[in-house]
Structures are given as C-alpha cells and as structure tokens.
Design a protein around this motif. Structure first.
Motif, mmCIF file in Angstrom:
data_model
loop_
_atom_site.group_PDB
_atom_site.id
_atom_site.type_symbol
_atom_site.label_atom_id
_atom_site.label_comp_id
_atom_site.label_asym_id
_atom_site.label_seq_id
_atom_site.Cartn_x
_atom_site.Cartn_y
_atom_site.Cartn_z
ATOM 1 N N THR A 110 0.856 -1.179 0.000
ATOM 2 C CA THR A 110 0.000 0.000 0.000
ATOM 3 C C THR A 110 0.889 1.225 0.000
ATOM 4 O OG1 THR A 110 -0.115 0.025 2.401
ATOM 5 C CG2 THR A 110 -1.867 -1.142 1.242
ATOM 6 N N HIS A 111 0.490 2.197 -0.763
ATOM 7 C CA HIS A 111 1.213 3.463 -0.803
ATOM 8 C C HIS A 111 0.530 4.431 0.133
ATOM 9 C CE1 HIS A 111 4.557 3.392 -3.348
ATOM 10 N NE2 HIS A 111 3.968 3.507 -4.521
ATOM 11 N N ARG A 112 1.287 5.054 0.983
ATOM 12 C CA ARG A 112 0.747 6.084 1.863
ATOM 13 C C ARG A 112 1.505 7.361 1.566
ATOM 14 N NH1 ARG A 112 -0.150 3.864 7.836
ATOM 15 N NH2 ARG A 112 -0.539 6.070 8.049
ATOM 16 N N LEU A 113 0.742 8.417 1.359
ATOM 17 C CA LEU A 113 1.367 9.708 1.115
ATOM 18 C C LEU A 113 1.712 10.357 2.438
ATOM 19 C CD1 LEU A 113 -1.033 11.057 -1.654
ATOM 20 C CD2 LEU A 113 1.243 10.067 -1.953
ATOM 21 N N ALA A 114 2.920 10.872 2.551
ATOM 22 C CA ALA A 114 3.349 11.526 3.787
ATOM 23 C C ALA A 114 2.438 12.690 4.137
ATOM 24 C CB ALA A 114 4.794 11.996 3.662
ATOM 25 N N SER A 115 1.906 13.385 3.143
ATOM 26 C CA SER A 115 1.065 14.560 3.409
ATOM 27 C C SER A 115 -0.297 14.200 3.989
ATOM 28 C CB SER A 115 0.879 15.375 2.131
ATOM 29 O OG SER A 115 0.200 14.610 1.156
ATOM 30 N N THR A 116 -0.715 12.941 3.841
ATOM 31 C CA THR A 116 -2.028 12.546 4.361
ATOM 32 C C THR A 116 -1.947 11.481 5.458
ATOM 33 O OG1 THR A 116 -2.311 10.941 2.569
ATOM 34 C CG2 THR A 116 -3.232 13.143 2.224
ATOM 35 N N ASN A 117 -0.750 11.061 5.828
ATOM 36 C CA ASN A 117 -0.608 10.089 6.920
ATOM 37 C C ASN A 117 -1.230 10.632 8.198
ATOM 38 O OD1 ASN A 117 0.722 8.215 5.405
ATOM 39 N ND2 ASN A 117 2.741 8.578 6.311
ATOM 40 N N ASP A 118 -2.014 9.809 8.862
ATOM 41 C CA ASP A 118 -2.591 10.121 10.166
ATOM 42 C C ASP A 118 -3.442 11.394 10.165
ATOM 43 O OD1 ASP A 118 -1.286 7.862 11.277
ATOM 44 O OD2 ASP A 118 0.563 9.047 11.411
ATOM 45 N N LYS A 119 -4.013 11.747 9.041
ATOM 46 C CA LYS A 119 -4.882 12.911 8.955
ATOM 47 C C LYS A 119 -6.330 12.484 9.177
ATOM 48 C CE LYS A 119 -1.514 15.617 7.875
ATOM 49 N NZ LYS A 119 -0.902 16.476 8.819
ATOM 50 N N ILE A 120 -7.148 13.427 9.571
ATOM 51 C CA ILE A 120 -8.575 13.167 9.781
ATOM 52 C C ILE A 120 -9.265 13.178 8.419
ATOM 53 C CG2 ILE A 120 -10.670 14.000 10.909
ATOM 54 C CD1 ILE A 120 -8.825 15.417 12.936
ATOM 55 N N TYR A 121 -10.196 12.275 8.229
ATOM 56 C CA TYR A 121 -10.952 12.155 6.982
ATOM 57 C C TYR A 121 -11.721 13.455 6.711
ATOM 58 C CZ TYR A 121 -14.029 10.016 3.523
ATOM 59 O OH TYR A 121 -14.698 9.699 2.378
ATOM 60 N N VAL A 122 -11.787 13.876 5.464
ATOM 61 C CA VAL A 122 -12.471 15.111 5.072
ATOM 62 C C VAL A 122 -13.904 15.120 5.618
ATOM 63 C CG1 VAL A 122 -13.352 16.451 3.112
ATOM 64 C CG2 VAL A 122 -11.086 15.407 2.995
ATOM 65 N N GLY A 123 -14.245 16.191 6.327
ATOM 66 C CA GLY A 123 -15.600 16.377 6.848
ATOM 67 C C GLY A 123 -15.890 15.706 8.174
ATOM 68 N N ALA A 124 -14.953 14.947 8.719
ATOM 69 C CA ALA A 124 -15.201 14.220 9.972
ATOM 70 C C ALA A 124 -14.700 15.035 11.166
ATOM 71 C CB ALA A 124 -14.513 12.863 9.944
ATOM 72 N N PRO A 125 -15.603 15.504 12.033
ATOM 73 C CA PRO A 125 -15.148 16.243 13.210
ATOM 74 C C PRO A 125 -14.597 15.288 14.267
ATOM 75 C CG PRO A 125 -17.509 15.977 13.281
ATOM 76 C CD PRO A 125 -17.050 15.392 11.972
ATOM 77 N N LYS A 126 -13.719 15.785 15.122
ATOM 78 C CA LYS A 126 -13.244 14.960 16.237
ATOM 79 C C LYS A 126 -14.345 14.778 17.269
ATOM 80 C CE LYS A 126 -8.292 15.882 16.105
ATOM 81 N NZ LYS A 126 -7.130 16.350 16.856
ATOM 82 N N ILE A 127 -15.240 15.763 17.356
ATOM 83 C CA ILE A 127 -16.327 15.678 18.329
ATOM 84 C C ILE A 127 -17.623 16.173 17.699
ATOM 85 C CG2 ILE A 127 -15.772 17.930 19.303
ATOM 86 C CD1 ILE A 127 -16.676 16.748 22.038
ATOM 87 N N LYS A 128 -18.696 15.464 17.981
ATOM 88 C CA LYS A 128 -20.020 15.809 17.475
ATOM 89 C C LYS A 128 -21.031 15.237 18.441
ATOM 90 C CE LYS A 128 -23.056 15.389 13.569
ATOM 91 N NZ LYS A 128 -23.067 15.719 12.165
ATOM 92 N N GLY A 129 -22.094 15.971 18.693
ATOM 93 C CA GLY A 129 -23.091 15.451 19.614
ATOM 94 C C GLY A 129 -24.423 16.142 19.488
ATOM 95 N N ASN A 130 -25.369 15.580 20.199
ATOM 96 C CA ASN A 130 -26.744 16.073 20.189
ATOM 97 C C ASN A 130 -27.349 15.751 21.551
ATOM 98 O OD1 ASN A 130 -29.423 15.598 17.781
ATOM 99 N ND2 ASN A 130 -29.484 16.654 19.667
ATOM 100 N N THR A 131 -28.007 16.729 22.137
ATOM 101 C CA THR A 131 -28.696 16.515 23.412
ATOM 102 C C THR A 131 -30.111 17.034 23.275
ATOM 103 O OG1 THR A 131 -26.627 16.810 24.621
ATOM 104 C CG2 THR A 131 -28.647 16.989 25.874
#
Length: 131
Positions: free
Chosen positions: A6-27
């Motif tokens: 598998t090829h992994r680009l150094a610029s995208t290694n361990d990056k968060i997926y586009v549009g995915a927040p680290k935190i999201k919720g609803n109360t």
C-alpha cells in the motif's frame, strides 16, 4: 495478503478524513409542564467541532452550535387523540456548513469537495390524529 503493498502519502498520513469532526453530539431535553397536562417543552442542542476541508487537513471548516426550541401538546378531539407540534429550528439563525465531504462516493478526493449550507431558522408546525 502477501505481496500486497500500500502506498501512503506523507502529506495525508494520520490525517482526519475530510468532513469528519473529532467531536459531534446532540442533546435533547423534554420537560412536561405540570400545570398543563399534555404540554411538553422541548430543547434540542446540536454541536459539531471543526472539520477538515481537504485531505491534508490544511483547510479547516468551522464547527457549529445549533439550538432548536419547541413544544408538543396532546389532547383529544371527538375522542380521538391529537398531537400538536410547534418548533423553531436553528433559533439563532446560525450560518454554517452542515456537510463537508470528498467529491465522490468512494471517498477518493479528486481535488473538489462537496459542501452544503445548513438550514436557516425554520418554523415548523404540525398536527397528527390517531384513529
């Protein structure tokens, strides 16, 4: 699988997926008003943290906080149960991006992004009859 590379680009290694927040919720809070049988007050709070706008996470899209207020009242008309609903969504009329995503369904980013504006303040009313 043996031999699979598998090829992994150094610029995208361990990056968060586009549009995915680290935190999201609803109360959602509902409170039955004791003085008025059948009346329920409703508060809905939604929050989303900042989200990456590209594969390298060098562009971040702002998070948002939304508040919705509403009420539900259940009574009877001609002995049929009727539920009345009224709500105001996005009560502060917050401008926000509700969706940020890669440009195609496979998640591969071709350099373009998909983004949708969130709904403005919206007033909703309904009645439903159970028979």
């Amino acid at each position: 699988m043996p031999g699979l590379r598998t090829h992994r680009l150094a610029s995208t290694n361990d990056k968060i997926y586009v549009g995915a927040p680290k935190i999201k919720g609803n109360t959602l809070f509902e409170y039955q008003i004791p003085a008025v049988p059948g009346l329920v007050a409703i508060l809905n709070y939604q929050f989303t943290g900042p989200r990456p706008g590209n594969d390298t996470n060098s562009l971040m899209v702002a998070g948002y906080n939304l508040f919705d207020l509403g009420a539900r009242y259940t009574s009877a008309i001609a002995s049929l149960p009727v539920t009345w609903r009224f709500s105001v969504d996005n009560i502060a009329d917050r401008h926000y991006w509700s969706t940020v995503a890669p440009s195609n369904l496979t998640g591969a980013n071709s350099g373009n992004l998909l983004a949708h504006f969130g709904s403005p303040r919206t007033v909703l009313a309904s009645a439903s009859v159970h028979f």
